[in-house]
Motif scaffolding. Structure first.
Motif, mmCIF file in Angstrom:
data_model
loop_
_atom_site.group_PDB
_atom_site.id
_atom_site.type_symbol
_atom_site.label_atom_id
_atom_site.label_comp_id
_atom_site.label_asym_id
_atom_site.label_seq_id
_atom_site.Cartn_x
_atom_site.Cartn_y
_atom_site.Cartn_z
ATOM 1 N N ILE A 103 0.844 -1.201 0.000
ATOM 2 C CA ILE A 103 0.000 0.000 0.000
ATOM 3 C C ILE A 103 0.882 1.256 0.000
ATOM 4 O O ILE A 103 0.612 2.224 -0.730
ATOM 5 C CB ILE A 103 -0.937 0.015 1.224
ATOM 6 N N TYR A 132 2.171 1.857 -3.429
ATOM 7 C CA TYR A 132 1.153 2.495 -4.277
ATOM 8 C C TYR A 132 1.063 3.991 -3.984
ATOM 9 O O TYR A 132 0.947 4.812 -4.901
ATOM 10 C CB TYR A 132 -0.222 1.860 -4.047
ATOM 11 N N LEU A 167 -6.667 8.064 -0.347
ATOM 12 C CA LEU A 167 -7.239 7.134 0.625
ATOM 13 C C LEU A 167 -8.611 7.588 1.112
ATOM 14 O O LEU A 167 -9.518 6.768 1.299
ATOM 15 C CB LEU A 167 -6.286 6.972 1.809
ATOM 16 N N PHE A 182 -11.070 6.912 -1.833
ATOM 17 C CA PHE A 182 -11.176 5.521 -2.299
ATOM 18 C C PHE A 182 -11.513 4.554 -1.168
ATOM 19 O O PHE A 182 -11.798 3.385 -1.416
ATOM 20 C CB PHE A 182 -9.866 5.105 -2.981
ATOM 21 N N SER A 183 -11.480 5.003 0.079
ATOM 22 C CA SER A 183 -11.627 4.103 1.225
ATOM 23 C C SER A 183 -12.921 3.272 1.229
ATOM 24 O O SER A 183 -12.882 2.115 1.677
ATOM 25 C CB SER A 183 -11.501 4.881 2.534
ATOM 26 N N GLN A 213 -12.137 0.153 -0.563
ATOM 27 C CA GLN A 213 -11.201 -0.669 0.204
ATOM 28 C C GLN A 213 -11.908 -1.401 1.342
ATOM 29 O O GLN A 213 -11.661 -2.589 1.575
ATOM 30 C CB GLN A 213 -10.074 0.204 0.759
ATOM 31 N N THR A 264 -15.509 0.036 -7.020
ATOM 32 C CA THR A 264 -14.185 0.511 -7.428
ATOM 33 C C THR A 264 -14.305 1.463 -8.607
ATOM 34 O O THR A 264 -13.701 2.548 -8.625
ATOM 35 C CB THR A 264 -13.272 -0.679 -7.806
ATOM 36 N N THR A 313 -6.753 -1.695 -4.468
ATOM 37 C CA THR A 313 -5.961 -0.461 -4.392
ATOM 38 C C THR A 313 -4.970 -0.394 -5.542
ATOM 39 O O THR A 313 -4.749 0.674 -6.133
ATOM 40 C CB THR A 313 -5.217 -0.373 -3.047
ATOM 41 N N THR A 321 -4.764 2.470 -8.406
ATOM 42 C CA THR A 321 -3.494 3.182 -8.602
ATOM 43 C C THR A 321 -3.060 3.132 -10.062
ATOM 44 O O THR A 321 -2.688 4.150 -10.646
ATOM 45 C CB THR A 321 -2.403 2.566 -7.713
#
Length: 419
Positions: free
Chosen positions: A247, A250, A266, A269-270, A273, A289, A407, A411
């Motif tokens: 992570i 990334y 983060l 996008f959390s 995740q 996603t 992730t 990325t």
């Protein structure tokens, strides 16, 4: 009063689910109550995400390809995407092997612990070996043959993601090759379909905090023997540490290449995740996603529509890192003479190939681990014991490595969009 952000709602649902699971573990009939009355809501949520995964890939990929206007862009984007995916996967495997060789979590494990683990998880290990045999019995080019569907409706039903991606790419390219006035109605149709599916994602995500509660409670009640989990803590810590370093890698790429803040990434996008952690499936998480990458990270749909579906199938950095650590850990415990430099090079190559063929579903990495171990000549009679060794902690580690997988997809989509 400020509305609570989605990722905070999911975190709260996750924490409450864990607490509720532990409480139910200590109550007579608690496990049965969770299995019968709580877990089904998590399964419904995953089914809803899987329901929209195929139409989302179909619509977004066809729309994205048709928007490129130039076939040469497809070739350059495809080569760049696959090249970056392979590069990050190799780095993930090397990180995993470095950690497990330095820490050596498998050395000194008591024989009685090995025997207890083997007795407890023998049946699960045999099932994974049987699944791996099906993959191994196929010819060397079977993975290539499987990309090309004979019946696209059967591919939708399975779903066979690589076949859906191939059909979508071919369909999108054909829309570029026919006159624009004839392609326009179909492009508009898939554009509208894509918008409708993305709105479905928004609606389904309203249920996410409650579904995560159900999923986490169900995971907790599955832990029967905590003493075995404690014995495997060193191995699990190696995997988690390796995934954390991935992570960080990334985030470094995002900072250096896309010039964006890792904290910005983060925060936005959390939710994807957290959902990946709860479902252990990058395929089930794919709709979320894509929604996060397009709507919150600002990646163009023609890029995300290609990079993310391909990544959900081909890019398994977390799984590859896990396979490297798991293979060496098993050898440290029961086959130390196999720990040669040559075998570890074979692990790098085999784990890379296995990650490409790994299904985006829970515990697929365990099946591919069998292929990795057999590639280095691991004794067949020890294979069930080796798999049983790591089965107790596979589920929580599967949840963690799925976070790394999605992730990595996000990325790479940002890097490709930037380039």
């Amino acid at each position: 009063m400020k509305k609570l952000a989605l990722h905070w709602k999911i975190i709260i649902g996750m924490i409450l689910g864990i607490i509720f699971g532990f409480i139910m573990n200590s109550v007579d009939g608690g496990k049965g109550f969770v299995s019968d009355w709580i877990a089904p809501f998590g399964k419904i949520f995953i089914n809803l995400l899987k329901l929209i995964a195929v139409p989302l890939i179909l619509a977004s990929l066809i729309k994205g390809i048709s928007d490129l206007k130039d076939i040469s862009k497809i070739r350059s984007m495809g080569l760049r995407t696959i090249g970056i995916y392979i590069g990050t996967t190799v780095i993930a495997i090397i990180i995993g092997l470095s950690i497990v060789n330095i820490i050596k979590p498998g050395e000194g494990m008591p024989k009685e612990t090995i025997e207890k683990i083997n007795t407890t998880y023998q049946g699960n290990a045999d099932a994974m070996i049987s699944k791996a045999k099906v993959t191994q019995d196929a010819g060397p080019l079977q993975a290539l043959v499987d990309i090309f569907p004979s019946n696209i409706f059967q591919s939708f039903a399975k779903p066979a993601m690589l076949q859906v991606i191939f059909f979508s790419l071919l369909f999108g390219i054909c829309l570029l090759l026919i006159p624009e006035e004839k392609a326009k109605p179909m492009v508009k149709f898939f554009d509208s379909l894509n918008e409708a599916i993305m709105k479905m994602v928004d609606l389904i995500m309203l249920f996410a905090p409650y579904a995560v509660f159900a999923l986490m409670a169900n995971v907790i009640i599955a832990f029967d023997d905590t003493t075995i989990l404690v014995k495997l803590l060193g191995y699990a810590a190696c995997v988690v540490f390796g995934l954390f370093l991935m992570i960080c890698f990334y985030m470094l790429l995002i900072k250096l290449i896309t010039k964006k803040s890792p904290f910005w990434f983060l925060k936005r996008f959390s939710p994807a995740q957290l959902l990946a952690f709860s479902t252990s499936s990058s395929a089930a998480t794919l709709p979320v996603t894509m929604e996060r990458v397009e709507e919150h990270l600002g990646v163009d749909k023609e890029v995300s529509g290609f990079v993310l579906p391909v990544g959900a199938t081909l890019n398994m950095d977390g799984t590859s890192l896990y396979q490297g650590i798991a293979a060496v850990f098993i050898m440290q415990v029961i086959w130390p003479e196999g720990l040669t430099f040559t075998n570890q090079l074979v692990i790098v190559g085999t784990a890379l190939l296995a990650s490409i063929g790994s299904a985006a579903v829970p515990s697929a990495g365990m099946v591919m681990l069998v292929i990795v171990l057999e590639a280095i000549g691991f004794p067949p009679e020890l294979l069930p014991i080796g798999l049983a060794l790591i089965f107790a902690v596979d589920r929580p580690l599967d949840m963690c490595r799925t976070v790394v997988n999605v992730t990595g997809d996000a990325t790479v989509s940002m890097i490709v969009a930037k380039s």
